[in-house]
Write a protein that holds these residues in place. Structure first.
Motif, PDB file in Angstrom:
ATOM      1  N   PHE B   5       0.836  -1.201   0.000  1.00 50.21           N
ATOM      2  CA  PHE B   5       0.000   0.000   0.000  1.00 50.21           C
ATOM      3  C   PHE B   5       0.866   1.245   0.000  1.00 50.21           C
ATOM      4  O   PHE B   5       0.635   2.177  -0.729  1.00 50.21           O
ATOM      5  CB  PHE B   5      -0.912   0.012   1.222  1.00 50.21           C
ATOM      6  CG  PHE B   5      -2.176  -0.760   0.995  1.00 50.21           C
ATOM      7  CD1 PHE B   5      -2.295  -1.641  -0.058  1.00 50.21           C
ATOM      8  CD2 PHE B   5      -3.263  -0.591   1.838  1.00 50.21           C
ATOM      9  CE1 PHE B   5      -3.460  -2.346  -0.272  1.00 50.21           C
ATOM     10  CE2 PHE B   5      -4.437  -1.291   1.639  1.00 50.21           C
ATOM     11  CZ  PHE B   5      -4.522  -2.178   0.591  1.00 50.21           C
ATOM     12  N   ILE B   8       2.435   1.760  -3.423  1.00 45.34           N
ATOM     13  CA  ILE B   8       1.486   2.288  -4.409  1.00 45.34           C
ATOM     14  C   ILE B   8       1.324   3.787  -4.214  1.00 45.34           C
ATOM     15  O   ILE B   8       1.365   4.573  -5.130  1.00 45.34           O
ATOM     16  CB  ILE B   8       0.105   1.606  -4.268  1.00 45.34           C
ATOM     17  CG1 ILE B   8       0.181   0.145  -4.708  1.00 45.34           C
ATOM     18  CG2 ILE B   8      -0.954   2.333  -5.098  1.00 45.34           C
ATOM     19  CD1 ILE B   8      -1.055  -0.659  -4.371  1.00 45.34           C
ATOM     20  N   LEU B   9       1.185   4.183  -2.956  1.00 44.41           N
ATOM     21  CA  LEU B   9       0.926   5.584  -2.645  1.00 44.41           C
ATOM     22  C   LEU B   9       2.095   6.468  -3.040  1.00 44.41           C
ATOM     23  O   LEU B   9       1.920   7.506  -3.675  1.00 44.41           O
ATOM     24  CB  LEU B   9       0.667   5.697  -1.138  1.00 44.41           C
ATOM     25  CG  LEU B   9       0.071   7.003  -0.684  1.00 44.41           C
ATOM     26  CD1 LEU B   9      -1.293   7.182  -1.311  1.00 44.41           C
ATOM     27  CD2 LEU B   9      -0.045   7.024   0.823  1.00 44.41           C
ATOM     28  N   ILE B  11       4.465   5.898  -5.208  1.00 43.88           N
ATOM     29  CA  ILE B  11       4.584   5.931  -6.668  1.00 43.88           C
ATOM     30  C   ILE B  11       3.606   6.949  -7.258  1.00 43.88           C
ATOM     31  O   ILE B  11       3.967   7.781  -8.063  1.00 43.88           O
ATOM     32  CB  ILE B  11       4.270   4.522  -7.253  1.00 43.88           C
ATOM     33  CG1 ILE B  11       5.407   3.572  -6.972  1.00 43.88           C
ATOM     34  CG2 ILE B  11       3.982   4.591  -8.744  1.00 43.88           C
ATOM     35  CD1 ILE B  11       6.655   3.826  -7.758  1.00 43.88           C
ATOM     36  N   SER B  12       2.358   6.875  -6.816  1.00 42.06           N
ATOM     37  CA  SER B  12       1.356   7.726  -7.448  1.00 42.06           C
ATOM     38  C   SER B  12       1.551   9.190  -7.092  1.00 42.06           C
ATOM     39  O   SER B  12       1.337  10.055  -7.916  1.00 42.06           O
ATOM     40  CB  SER B  12      -0.038   7.263  -7.070  1.00 42.06           C
ATOM     41  OG  SER B  12      -0.255   7.499  -5.721  1.00 42.06           O
ATOM     42  N   LEU B  13       1.947   9.473  -5.882  1.00 40.33           N
ATOM     43  CA  LEU B  13       2.092  10.873  -5.512  1.00 40.33           C
ATOM     44  C   LEU B  13       3.279  11.529  -6.207  1.00 40.33           C
ATOM     45  O   LEU B  13       3.248  12.704  -6.512  1.00 40.33           O
ATOM     46  CB  LEU B  13       2.244  11.013  -3.994  1.00 40.33           C
ATOM     47  CG  LEU B  13       0.971  10.763  -3.198  1.00 40.33           C
ATOM     48  CD1 LEU B  13       1.207  11.019  -1.726  1.00 40.33           C
ATOM     49  CD2 LEU B  13      -0.176  11.631  -3.669  1.00 40.33           C
ATOM     50  N   GLY B  16       2.771   9.132 -11.196  1.00 39.06           N
ATOM     51  CA  GLY B  16       1.573   8.981 -12.009  1.00 39.06           C
ATOM     52  C   GLY B  16       0.526  10.066 -11.868  1.00 39.06           C
ATOM     53  O   GLY B  16      -0.087  10.468 -12.833  1.00 39.06           O
ATOM     54  N   SER B  17       0.293  10.541 -10.665  1.00 38.11           N
ATOM     55  CA  SER B  17      -0.828  11.448 -10.483  1.00 38.11           C
ATOM     56  C   SER B  17      -0.407  12.899 -10.356  1.00 38.11           C
ATOM     57  O   SER B  17      -1.157  13.714  -9.858  1.00 38.11           O
ATOM     58  CB  SER B  17      -1.600  11.024  -9.234  1.00 38.11           C
ATOM     59  OG  SER B  17      -1.890   9.683  -9.305  1.00 38.11           O
ATOM     60  N   GLY B  18       0.787  13.215 -10.776  1.00 37.45           N
ATOM     61  CA  GLY B  18       1.248  14.582 -10.632  1.00 37.45           C
ATOM     62  C   GLY B  18       0.514  15.532 -11.550  1.00 37.45           C
ATOM     63  O   GLY B  18      -0.378  15.135 -12.285  1.00 37.45           O
ATOM     64  N   PHE B  19       0.873  16.782 -11.496  1.00 38.05           N
ATOM     65  CA  PHE B  19       0.239  17.756 -12.367  1.00 38.05           C
ATOM     66  C   PHE B  19       0.599  17.437 -13.814  1.00 38.05           C
ATOM     67  O   PHE B  19       1.596  16.799 -14.094  1.00 38.05           O
ATOM     68  CB  PHE B  19       0.727  19.152 -12.005  1.00 38.05           C
ATOM     69  CG  PHE B  19       0.013  19.703 -10.822  1.00 38.05           C
ATOM     70  CD1 PHE B  19       0.354  19.307  -9.545  1.00 38.05           C
ATOM     71  CD2 PHE B  19      -1.022  20.580 -10.976  1.00 38.05           C
ATOM     72  CE1 PHE B  19      -0.323  19.778  -8.453  1.00 38.05           C
ATOM     73  CE2 PHE B  19      -1.705  21.065  -9.881  1.00 38.05           C
ATOM     74  CZ  PHE B  19      -1.352  20.660  -8.618  1.00 38.05           C
TER      75      PHE B  19
END
Lengths: 284, 173
Positions: B5, B8-9, B11-13, B16-19
């Motif tokens: 978990f 995943i967090l 990695i995404s922050l 993947g989920s950046g601006f």
């Protein structure tokens, strides 16, 4: 009376038989014996018998239904352990029962993670997570789930957020799940930095995507519809990002985010203010 | 599995989920507006052959990128779009559109006097610019992109336009 005595001995013999079969790993034999023991009037309230049944079904579950979300063998095992606990078992049995429930809780947690990261099945993952919580609360009645809830919903939110923005921006459902998860975190902990930051990013990215995907030859009337929607999203993004900024005014990604959001809102002065802050931080 | 978990967090922050990196929404907006303006004006006959030149005074790499993308994808009638960027206006040529960016607004009065009657649509983004020679001036009202329009300036530049256009703008005269 002699007949009644024989019946009691017969049930005790069956309990011994179940134990022997269990120890020799003949679990089918153990199951047959223990199922007879727990329905008989003389032994149906024996916490040890129910506990043993829980362990026998556990072994059967391991062989054929391990890692399944729905398993009748696991359900029977858990129910047997709960029944044993309800019959006020002695400490040693209670300890074994707790150990098995914790094992099941860990198993459910593992299933919920793999359903999330491998299958992207939020509904089933959430079912597994709720089962984890149920079993864990039976093993440890004082367990505080706040941290686990936050961890789970943040992970789920980020998995679906990534999936949407990196792979499938046509699937709005992914984004809805992601937002639901982050909002759940904010219900539990309104100041949660990661959830606020992620909500800010989601709304900003949605707004920016609208503008990016707009064709050059849209009419001005069409343009104003695109803009209306994008501005709405930038406005939704702002309070989340400002909340993170209140807590972490030196965090570069947040400052960069605010500069982007104000730029989207065409507030050049504010955008420049945050760009300047970022430049100052980069100099340090 | 224990730390999945957290993995995943993180990695995404951070990835993947950046601006949406380096994406300037306002540059896109300006490109959309500039292209739209070409539909509402009629340039003099002499300017209906050759490339359709959009000259930007000022420095904005995002806008340059958007306009280059626009020129690769679209045409104005049968004319190819040609993008020029420079820091100052030298007055040696008369483009179809001259867009003077905020930081280069000092070039505006020079440009309006040199381009009078030469069939150039002058666009600015400075308060009061539509009253001092620019035919169009970008303004922001309540987070929305709007534009002021001076028909007199357009006519003086030698351009024809429709009444429809006036209704889309904040008319100055």
């Amino acid at each position: 009376m002699a007949g009644l005595g024989n019946a009691v001995f017969a049930q005790t013999d069956k309990l011994i038989k179940a134990q022997e079969c269990y120890q020799t790993k003949d679990f089918k034999c153990a199951k047959s014996a223990i199922d007879s023991v727990i329905i008989h009037t003389d032994t149906k309230n024996d916490p040890f018998a129910w506990s043993l049944r829980g362990y026998i079904y556990f072994e059967l579950y391991k062989k054929s239904e391990r890692n399944l979300l729905n398993s009748s063998l696991r359900d029977s095992s858990i129910n047997s352990i709960l029944k044993s606990n309800a019959l006020n078992p002695e400490a040693a049995i209670a300890g074994s029962n707790k150990k098995l429930l914790e094992n099941y809780a860990a198993g459910y947690h593992s299933i919920c993670k793999s359903l999330l990261s491998d299958s992207l099945n939020f509904t089933r993952s959430l079912m597994a997570y709720e089962k984890f919580k149920f079993v864990q609360s039976k093993a440890n009645p004082d367990y505080n789930f706040k941290e686990k809830d936050i961890e789970y919903y943040l992970a789920a939110g980020s998995v679906f957020q990534d999936r949407y923005f990196s792979i499938d921006t046509t699937n709005k459902q992914l984004l809805d799940i992601s937002k639901t998860c982050y909002l759940k975190v904010l219900d539990i902990e309104p100041d949660n930095t990661n959830a606020n930051f992620s909500m800010g990013i989601i709304y900003y990215n949605q707004g920016a995507k609208i503008m990016r995907d707009m064709e050059y030859d849209v009419t001005l009337a069409e343009y104003y519809v695109y803009e209306e929607n994008a501005v709405k999203l930038f406005k939704q993004s702002l309070p989340f990002m400002l909340k993170v900024y209140e807590k972490e005014p030196q965090k570069k990604t947040v400052i960069e985010g605010l500069a982007g959001i104000y730029d989207g809102l065409k507030d050049k002065a504010k955008s420049k203010e945050f760009i300047k802050k970022l430049e100052e931080l980069n100099k340090k | 599995m224990k730390h999945l978990f957290k993995y995943i967090l993180i990695i995404s922050l951070f990835f993947g989920s950046g601006f949406i990196q380096n994406y300037d929404t306002n540059a896109k907006i300006k490109a959309v507006f500039l292209y739209n303006f070409t539909r509402y004006f009629e340039w003099p006959e002499a300017k209906k052959t050759g490339n359709f030149v959009i000259h930007v005074i000022g420095n904005n790499s995002s806008l340059l990128k958007e306009l280059n993308d626009l020129s690769a994808k679209k045409m104005v009638g049968n004319q190819k779009i040609e993008i020029k960027f420079s820091n100052e206006f030298d007055g040696k040529s008369a483009p179809h559109i001259l867009f003077v960016l905020t930081e280069s607004s000092k070039s505006l009065s020079d440009a309006t006097s040199k381009l009078k009657g030469k069939g150039t649509l002058i666009i600015a983004e400075k308060e009061g610019a539509a009253k001092s020679g620019a035919a169009i001036n970008f303004v922001v009202i309540e987070n929305k992109q709007k534009f002021e329009y001076s028909k007199n300036s357009a006519v003086k530049a030698g351009l024809k336009t429709s009444e429809d256009f006036k209704s889309l703008a904040i008319a100055i005269d």
